[in-house]
Design a protein around this motif. Structure first.
Motif, mmCIF file in Angstrom:
data_model
loop_
_atom_site.group_PDB
_atom_site.id
_atom_site.type_symbol
_atom_site.label_atom_id
_atom_site.label_comp_id
_atom_site.label_asym_id
_atom_site.label_seq_id
_atom_site.Cartn_x
_atom_site.Cartn_y
_atom_site.Cartn_z
ATOM 1 N N LYS A 179 0.828 -1.208 0.000
ATOM 2 C CA LYS A 179 0.000 0.000 0.000
ATOM 3 C C LYS A 179 0.870 1.269 0.000
ATOM 4 O O LYS A 179 0.432 2.324 -0.453
ATOM 5 N N ASN A 180 2.104 1.159 0.502
ATOM 6 C CA ASN A 180 2.980 2.338 0.528
ATOM 7 C C ASN A 180 3.876 2.429 -0.708
ATOM 8 O O ASN A 180 4.739 3.313 -0.807
ATOM 9 N N GLY A 181 3.682 1.516 -1.672
ATOM 10 C CA GLY A 181 4.453 1.583 -2.910
ATOM 11 C C GLY A 181 3.897 2.649 -3.836
ATOM 12 O O GLY A 181 2.753 3.101 -3.697
ATOM 13 N N VAL A 182 4.712 3.072 -4.801
ATOM 14 C CA VAL A 182 4.223 4.003 -5.828
ATOM 15 C C VAL A 182 3.074 3.322 -6.570
ATOM 16 O O VAL A 182 3.182 2.165 -6.998
ATOM 17 N N ALA A 183 1.953 4.008 -6.698
ATOM 18 C CA ALA A 183 0.770 3.420 -7.324
ATOM 19 C C ALA A 183 0.923 3.360 -8.843
ATOM 20 O O ALA A 183 1.365 4.333 -9.471
ATOM 21 N N VAL A 184 0.554 2.227 -9.411
ATOM 22 C CA VAL A 184 0.516 2.042 -10.867
ATOM 23 C C VAL A 184 -0.898 1.595 -11.219
ATOM 24 O O VAL A 184 -1.326 0.501 -10.843
ATOM 25 N N VAL A 185 -1.634 2.453 -11.914
ATOM 26 C CA VAL A 185 -3.030 2.189 -12.268
ATOM 27 C C VAL A 185 -3.072 1.694 -13.713
ATOM 28 O O VAL A 185 -2.619 2.387 -14.628
ATOM 29 N N MET A 186 -3.633 0.494 -13.914
ATOM 30 C CA MET A 186 -3.672 -0.126 -15.236
ATOM 31 C C MET A 186 -5.086 -0.050 -15.794
ATOM 32 O O MET A 186 -6.032 -0.565 -15.202
ATOM 33 N N CYS A 187 -5.227 0.597 -16.939
ATOM 34 C CA CYS A 187 -6.533 0.907 -17.526
ATOM 35 C C CYS A 187 -6.767 0.044 -18.766
ATOM 36 O O CYS A 187 -5.961 0.047 -19.693
ATOM 37 N N HIS A 188 -7.878 -0.673 -18.765
ATOM 38 C CA HIS A 188 -8.177 -1.611 -19.841
ATOM 39 C C HIS A 188 -8.918 -0.939 -20.986
ATOM 40 O O HIS A 188 -9.405 0.188 -20.883
ATOM 41 N N GLY A 189 -9.030 -1.675 -22.090
ATOM 42 C CA GLY A 189 -9.768 -1.197 -23.254
ATOM 43 C C GLY A 189 -11.002 -2.031 -23.519
ATOM 44 O O GLY A 189 -11.629 -2.542 -22.587
ATOM 45 N N PHE A 190 -11.344 -2.229 -24.802
ATOM 46 C CA PHE A 190 -12.551 -2.958 -25.209
ATOM 47 C C PHE A 190 -12.166 -4.219 -25.963
ATOM 48 O O PHE A 190 -11.278 -4.173 -26.816
ATOM 49 N N PRO A 191 -12.890 -5.334 -25.716
ATOM 50 C CA PRO A 191 -13.796 -5.561 -24.600
ATOM 51 C C PRO A 191 -12.995 -6.224 -23.477
ATOM 52 O O PRO A 191 -12.864 -7.447 -23.431
ATOM 53 N N GLU A 192 -12.484 -5.411 -22.598
ATOM 54 C CA GLU A 192 -11.566 -5.879 -21.561
ATOM 55 C C GLU A 192 -12.125 -5.596 -20.168
ATOM 56 O O GLU A 192 -13.249 -5.123 -20.007
ATOM 57 N N LEU A 193 -11.295 -5.853 -19.178
ATOM 58 C CA LEU A 193 -11.654 -5.689 -17.769
ATOM 59 C C LEU A 193 -10.377 -5.414 -16.987
ATOM 60 O O LEU A 193 -9.269 -5.516 -17.533
ATOM 61 N N GLY A 194 -10.529 -5.109 -15.698
ATOM 62 C CA GLY A 194 -9.350 -5.083 -14.847
ATOM 63 C C GLY A 194 -8.586 -6.401 -14.945
ATOM 64 O O GLY A 194 -7.352 -6.441 -14.912
ATOM 65 N N TYR A 195 -9.324 -7.488 -15.126
ATOM 66 C CA TYR A 195 -8.767 -8.844 -15.254
ATOM 67 C C TYR A 195 -7.821 -8.974 -16.446
ATOM 68 O O TYR A 195 -6.971 -9.871 -16.472
ATOM 69 N N SER A 196 -7.955 -8.096 -17.425
ATOM 70 C CA SER A 196 -7.071 -8.152 -18.599
ATOM 71 C C SER A 196 -5.614 -7.905 -18.224
ATOM 72 O O SER A 196 -4.715 -8.233 -18.995
#
Length: 323
Positions: free
Chosen positions: A24-41
């Motif tokens: 939780k104290n690490g630098v945050a990396v937010v991964m954004c999906h496309g179509f037809p995708e999910l966070g699971y991608s």
């Protein structure tokens, strides 16, 4: 490592499903999906980024999976670039994160690059996966696509509300098998095809027998089941609504400054016929601190096709620039 269960945050009028691994104290990396995708991608990238010491975050974005979103023709403008980027800024607020590195693939890449322009104070760095930074064009992009490719080009076809989603919703598993396929040809082979075979009219193939579909299936039974259940839950309407905002987004971004002042990494796939590696030419005019790579023998679905190569490029850059 098993893909994590979601937790939920309230942001910008939606309840967003968020999947996390790492300190939780690490630098945050937010991964954004496309179509037809999910966070699971990002299932192969989440543990790799977390294992490198970062707080790895992959949301189901507006309209998708466990997040879902508003429905109906009147809701289409609620999927424009202002809403999509504000969703992510609000997610950071809810998670108590000041700034994050944003990584995006496909449509998620477009959102990620726009995060750096619309919310520059929340962005520490950007990783584009297949999707380059594309400056605003001189004409409405849908008009341009229609002019070049015609009415059957998939993005132009998506503009008709209620049509494409009805096709895909009828059998979510078949839809996933249709989309998630390794490219059947090299980019050079595609370029050698006659013009009428290069108009990106993918949906014409959807009505044919599956045995005639080009390319090999990328998803195993467990992965197909996960995607199928997610899209049976959310439907395809929300995801397709992102495409229905191309014109609106073009209007919204008029006059927007197109300079990005944070470290950026661009990872292209050598055989992506839609997001071609040469589309990264000129990015340096907008991004002073840019590193570029191309993954060989890789089509559109980079996270699944070449996970080890993608993970290595992402984690090496993250550790050098933010470790």
């Amino acid at each position: 490592m098993k893909f994590p269960e979601p937790h939920y945050v309230d942001t910008n009028g939606i309840r967003m499903a968020v999947y996390e691994q790492g300190p939780k104290n690490g630098v945050a990396v937010v991964m954004c999906h496309g179509f037809p995708e999910l966070g699971y991608s990002w299932r192969h990238q989440l543990p790799a980024v977390a294992g490198a010491g970062f707080r790895a975050i992959a949301p189901d974005q507006r309209g998708y999976g466990n997040t879902g979103g508003p429905k109906g023709p009147d809701a289409v403008p609620l999927y424009d670039i202002a809403h999509l980027t504000d969703d992510l800024a609000g997610m950071l607020d809810a998670l108590g994160i000041d700034k994050a590195v944003f990584a995006g693939h496909d449509w998620g890449g477009m959102v990620t690059w726009q995060m750096a322009l619309r919310h520059p104070d929340r962005v520490a760095g950007v990783i584009g996966v297949n999707t380059p930074f594309i400056p605003r064009g001189p004409i409405d992009p849908i008009a341009g696509m229609r002019m070049v490719f015609g009415e059957d080009m998939y993005i132009v076809y998506f503009q008709k509300f209620g049509i494409a989603e009805k096709i895909f919703d009828a059998d979510a598993a078949r839809s996933m098998r249709f989309w998630y396929r390794k490219s059947a040809m090299k980019l050079t082979d595609f370029d050698a095809l006659p013009a009428d075979q290069k108009n990106l009219s993918f949906l014409k193939s959807f009505d044919t027998d599956e045995s005639t579909w080009l390319g090999t299936q990328l998803l195993n039974a467990e992965e197909l089941d996960y995607y199928t259940k997610a899209f049976e839950k959310s439907g395809f309407e929300g995801g397709i609504n992102w495409y229905r905002n191309f014109t609106r987004n073009w209007q919204l971004t008029e006059g927007q400054t197109e300079k990005i002042d944070v470290p950026c990494l661009m990872i292209s796939a050598a055989d992506d016929i839609v997001l071609r590696p040469e589309m990264t030419a000129g990015m340096e005019n907008h991004i002073a601190d840019l590193e570029k790579h191309v993954i060989a023998d890789c089509g559109h679905w980079t996270q699944s096709e070449k996970p080890d190569e993608l993970n290595a490029l992402m984690t090496d850059w993250l550790k050098r620039r933010f470790g």
